[in-house]
Design a protein around this motif. Structure first.
Motif, PDB file in Angstrom:
ATOM      1  N   ILE A  33       0.819  -1.205   0.000  1.00 30.47           N
ATOM      2  CA  ILE A  33       0.000   0.000   0.000  1.00 30.47           C
ATOM      3  C   ILE A  33       0.861   1.267   0.000  1.00 30.47           C
ATOM      4  O   ILE A  33       0.518   2.262  -0.631  1.00 30.47           O
ATOM      5  CB  ILE A  33      -1.045  -0.012   1.143  1.00 30.47           C
ATOM      6  CG1 ILE A  33      -2.142   1.014   0.875  1.00 30.47           C
ATOM      7  CG2 ILE A  33      -0.404   0.195   2.499  1.00 30.47           C
ATOM      8  CD1 ILE A  33      -3.369   0.859   1.743  1.00 30.47           C
ATOM      9  N   LEU A  34       2.000   1.215   0.677  1.00 36.63           N
ATOM     10  CA  LEU A  34       2.906   2.363   0.642  1.00 36.63           C
ATOM     11  C   LEU A  34       3.502   2.546  -0.750  1.00 36.63           C
ATOM     12  O   LEU A  34       3.635   3.669  -1.236  1.00 36.63           O
ATOM     13  CB  LEU A  34       4.015   2.222   1.688  1.00 36.63           C
ATOM     14  CG  LEU A  34       3.570   2.306   3.145  1.00 36.63           C
ATOM     15  CD1 LEU A  34       4.755   2.071   4.075  1.00 36.63           C
ATOM     16  CD2 LEU A  34       2.898   3.640   3.453  1.00 36.63           C
ATOM     17  N   ALA A  35       3.838   1.451  -1.401  1.00 41.08           N
ATOM     18  CA  ALA A  35       4.405   1.535  -2.745  1.00 41.08           C
ATOM     19  C   ALA A  35       3.383   2.059  -3.752  1.00 41.08           C
ATOM     20  O   ALA A  35       3.693   2.937  -4.562  1.00 41.08           O
ATOM     21  CB  ALA A  35       4.931   0.171  -3.181  1.00 41.08           C
ATOM     22  N   SER A  36       2.170   1.553  -3.711  1.00 38.10           N
ATOM     23  CA  SER A  36       1.183   1.985  -4.700  1.00 38.10           C
ATOM     24  C   SER A  36       0.753   3.431  -4.481  1.00 38.10           C
ATOM     25  O   SER A  36       0.569   4.183  -5.441  1.00 38.10           O
ATOM     26  CB  SER A  36      -0.031   1.051  -4.717  1.00 38.10           C
ATOM     27  OG  SER A  36      -0.730   1.091  -3.494  1.00 38.10           O
ATOM     28  N   SER A  37       0.619   3.848  -3.230  1.00 37.43           N
ATOM     29  CA  SER A  37       0.226   5.242  -2.991  1.00 37.43           C
ATOM     30  C   SER A  37       1.360   6.198  -3.364  1.00 37.43           C
ATOM     31  O   SER A  37       1.121   7.273  -3.912  1.00 37.43           O
ATOM     32  CB  SER A  37      -0.210   5.448  -1.535  1.00 37.43           C
ATOM     33  OG  SER A  37       0.849   5.206  -0.636  1.00 37.43           O
ATOM     34  N   GLY A  38       2.600   5.808  -3.137  1.00 35.74           N
ATOM     35  CA  GLY A  38       3.736   6.638  -3.534  1.00 35.74           C
ATOM     36  C   GLY A  38       3.950   6.654  -5.036  1.00 35.74           C
ATOM     37  O   GLY A  38       4.433   7.639  -5.606  1.00 35.74           O
ATOM     38  N   SER A  39       3.577   5.581  -5.693  1.00 32.66           N
ATOM     39  CA  SER A  39       3.727   5.473  -7.141  1.00 32.66           C
ATOM     40  C   SER A  39       2.877   6.505  -7.885  1.00 32.66           C
ATOM     41  O   SER A  39       3.213   6.896  -9.004  1.00 32.66           O
ATOM     42  CB  SER A  39       3.347   4.056  -7.584  1.00 32.66           C
ATOM     43  OG  SER A  39       3.457   3.911  -8.968  1.00 32.66           O
ATOM     44  N   VAL A  40       1.806   6.952  -7.274  1.00 38.16           N
ATOM     45  CA  VAL A  40       0.950   7.950  -7.920  1.00 38.16           C
ATOM     46  C   VAL A  40       1.768   9.202  -8.223  1.00 38.16           C
ATOM     47  O   VAL A  40       1.854   9.654  -9.372  1.00 38.16           O
ATOM     48  CB  VAL A  40      -0.289   8.279  -7.059  1.00 38.16           C
ATOM     49  CG1 VAL A  40      -1.144   9.346  -7.718  1.00 38.16           C
ATOM     50  CG2 VAL A  40      -1.117   7.019  -6.776  1.00 38.16           C
ATOM     51  N   MET A  41       2.412   9.753  -7.211  1.00 39.11           N
ATOM     52  CA  MET A  41       3.188  10.980  -7.412  1.00 39.11           C
ATOM     53  C   MET A  41       4.459  10.722  -8.218  1.00 39.11           C
ATOM     54  O   MET A  41       4.865  11.542  -9.038  1.00 39.11           O
ATOM     55  CB  MET A  41       3.512  11.654  -6.075  1.00 39.11           C
ATOM     56  CG  MET A  41       4.416  10.874  -5.161  1.00 39.11           C
ATOM     57  SD  MET A  41       4.692  11.656  -3.548  1.00 39.11           S
ATOM     58  CE  MET A  41       5.905  12.882  -3.952  1.00 39.11           C
ATOM     59  N   ASP A  42       5.067   9.566  -7.996  1.00 40.19           N
ATOM     60  CA  ASP A  42       6.322   9.263  -8.682  1.00 40.19           C
ATOM     61  C   ASP A  42       6.139   9.183 -10.197  1.00 40.19           C
ATOM     62  O   ASP A  42       6.979   9.659 -10.961  1.00 40.19           O
ATOM     63  CB  ASP A  42       6.913   7.956  -8.171  1.00 40.19           C
ATOM     64  CG  ASP A  42       7.326   8.022  -6.711  1.00 40.19           C
ATOM     65  OD1 ASP A  42       7.441   9.144  -6.164  1.00 40.19           O
ATOM     66  OD2 ASP A  42       7.534   6.947  -6.112  1.00 40.19           O
ATOM     67  N   ASN A  43       5.051   8.586 -10.641  1.00 37.67           N
ATOM     68  CA  ASN A  43       4.830   8.448 -12.081  1.00 37.67           C
ATOM     69  C   ASN A  43       4.441   9.761 -12.741  1.00 37.67           C
ATOM     70  O   ASN A  43       4.772   9.977 -13.907  1.00 37.67           O
ATOM     71  CB  ASN A  43       3.811   7.344 -12.366  1.00 37.67           C
ATOM     72  CG  ASN A  43       4.478   6.003 -12.370  1.00 37.67           C
ATOM     73  OD1 ASN A  43       5.250   5.695 -13.264  1.00 37.67           O
ATOM     74  ND2 ASN A  43       4.219   5.212 -11.332  1.00 37.67           N
ATOM     75  N   ILE A  44       3.774  10.638 -12.026  1.00 40.82           N
ATOM     76  CA  ILE A  44       3.496  11.971 -12.575  1.00 40.82           C
ATOM     77  C   ILE A  44       4.829  12.669 -12.838  1.00 40.82           C
ATOM     78  O   ILE A  44       5.070  13.214 -13.928  1.00 40.82           O
ATOM     79  CB  ILE A  44       2.636  12.810 -11.613  1.00 40.82           C
ATOM     80  CG1 ILE A  44       1.257  12.187 -11.422  1.00 40.82           C
ATOM     81  CG2 ILE A  44       2.507  14.248 -12.132  1.00 40.82           C
ATOM     82  CD1 ILE A  44       0.459  12.790 -10.269  1.00 40.82           C
ATOM     83  N   ALA A  45       5.709  12.644 -11.844  1.00 40.41           N
ATOM     84  CA  ALA A  45       7.011  13.308 -11.964  1.00 40.41           C
ATOM     85  C   ALA A  45       7.861  12.679 -13.063  1.00 40.41           C
ATOM     86  O   ALA A  45       8.458  13.392 -13.886  1.00 40.41           O
ATOM     87  CB  ALA A  45       7.745  13.254 -10.630  1.00 40.41           C
ATOM     88  N   GLU A  46       7.920  11.359 -13.101  1.00 42.55           N
ATOM     89  CA  GLU A  46       8.741  10.700 -14.110  1.00 42.55           C
ATOM     90  C   GLU A  46       8.244  11.004 -15.518  1.00 42.55           C
ATOM     91  O   GLU A  46       9.032  11.323 -16.416  1.00 42.55           O
ATOM     92  CB  GLU A  46       8.767   9.191 -13.888  1.00 42.55           C
ATOM     93  CG  GLU A  46       9.655   8.481 -14.885  1.00 42.55           C
ATOM     94  CD  GLU A  46       9.762   6.984 -14.674  1.00 42.55           C
ATOM     95  OE1 GLU A  46      10.380   6.336 -15.546  1.00 42.55           O
ATOM     96  OE2 GLU A  46       9.266   6.453 -13.666  1.00 42.55           O
ATOM     97  N   GLY A  47       6.947  10.928 -15.713  1.00 41.31           N
ATOM     98  CA  GLY A  47       6.397  11.206 -17.038  1.00 41.31           C
ATOM     99  C   GLY A  47       6.657  12.629 -17.482  1.00 41.31           C
ATOM    100  O   GLY A  47       7.017  12.883 -18.638  1.00 41.31           O
ATOM    101  N   PHE A  48       6.507  13.573 -16.586  1.00 41.30           N
ATOM    102  CA  PHE A  48       6.754  14.977 -16.922  1.00 41.30           C
ATOM    103  C   PHE A  48       8.223  15.191 -17.284  1.00 41.30           C
ATOM    104  O   PHE A  48       8.542  15.879 -18.250  1.00 41.30           O
ATOM    105  CB  PHE A  48       6.348  15.886 -15.761  1.00 41.30           C
ATOM    106  CG  PHE A  48       6.513  17.332 -16.077  1.00 41.30           C
ATOM    107  CD1 PHE A  48       5.579  17.986 -16.876  1.00 41.30           C
ATOM    108  CD2 PHE A  48       7.595  18.044 -15.598  1.00 41.30           C
ATOM    109  CE1 PHE A  48       5.723  19.332 -17.193  1.00 41.30           C
ATOM    110  CE2 PHE A  48       7.760  19.390 -15.900  1.00 41.30           C
ATOM    111  CZ  PHE A  48       6.820  20.035 -16.704  1.00 41.30           C
ATOM    112  N   GLU A  49       9.111  14.581 -16.532  1.00 41.60           N
ATOM    113  CA  GLU A  49      10.543  14.762 -16.760  1.00 41.60           C
ATOM    114  C   GLU A  49      11.021  14.120 -18.061  1.00 41.60           C
ATOM    115  O   GLU A  49      12.094  14.457 -18.557  1.00 41.60           O
ATOM    116  CB  GLU A  49      11.344  14.194 -15.589  1.00 41.60           C
ATOM    117  CG  GLU A  49      11.269  15.040 -14.349  1.00 41.60           C
ATOM    118  CD  GLU A  49      11.943  16.396 -14.490  1.00 41.60           C
ATOM    119  OE1 GLU A  49      13.032  16.490 -15.096  1.00 41.60           O
ATOM    120  OE2 GLU A  49      11.367  17.375 -13.983  1.00 41.60           O
TER     121      GLU A  49
END
Length: 122
Positions: A33-49
């Motif tokens: 649950i910590l990984a999936s909830s953190g993945s939300v913000m991480d993938n926004i950042a990675e995609g933008f970059e």
């Protein structure tokens, strides 16, 4: 980006809920649950970059999927008596809001003609 900021708050609130409940001792579930909830913000950042429309839209889709995954895990945590109904409603409500905003952002990026910085000189 406001949706990234909201997803950061969401990850922090999921983290807080995990560590104030018996869920903190269910190590595999806690990690999921910590990984999936953190993945939300991480993938926004990675995609933008990645500086391209297709990459950004793809990562927004992955982020939206992580939102759904973590929301499903919240329901499981509630069913396992780790979370209260108030926790479930609050956190799943945040997740649903973020998911909708991710879809809106994805739709906007696809229609905007934005191509990303890596295509600026082409």
């Amino acid at each position: 980006m406001p949706v990234w900021q909201k997803s950061r708050v969401y990850a922090a609130e999921v983290f807080a809920a995990v560590y104030r409940t018996p869920l903190q001792r269910d190590f595999k579930f806690k990690d999921q649950i910590l990984a999936s909830s953190g993945s939300v913000m991480d993938n926004i950042a990675e995609g933008f970059e990645r500086n391209g429309t297709n990459e950004f839209v793809q990562h927004l889709s992955i982020s939206k999927g992580s939102c759904g995954e973590s929301r499903s895990q919240l329901y499981r945590a509630f069913d396992f008596k780790y979370l209260t109904e108030a926790d479930l409603k609050h956190l799943s409500g945040l997740s649903e809001t973020i998911s909708g905003e991710l879809q809106n952002l994805s739709d906007y990026v696809q229609k905007s003609g934005w191509r990303g910085q890596k295509f600026a000189n082409r």
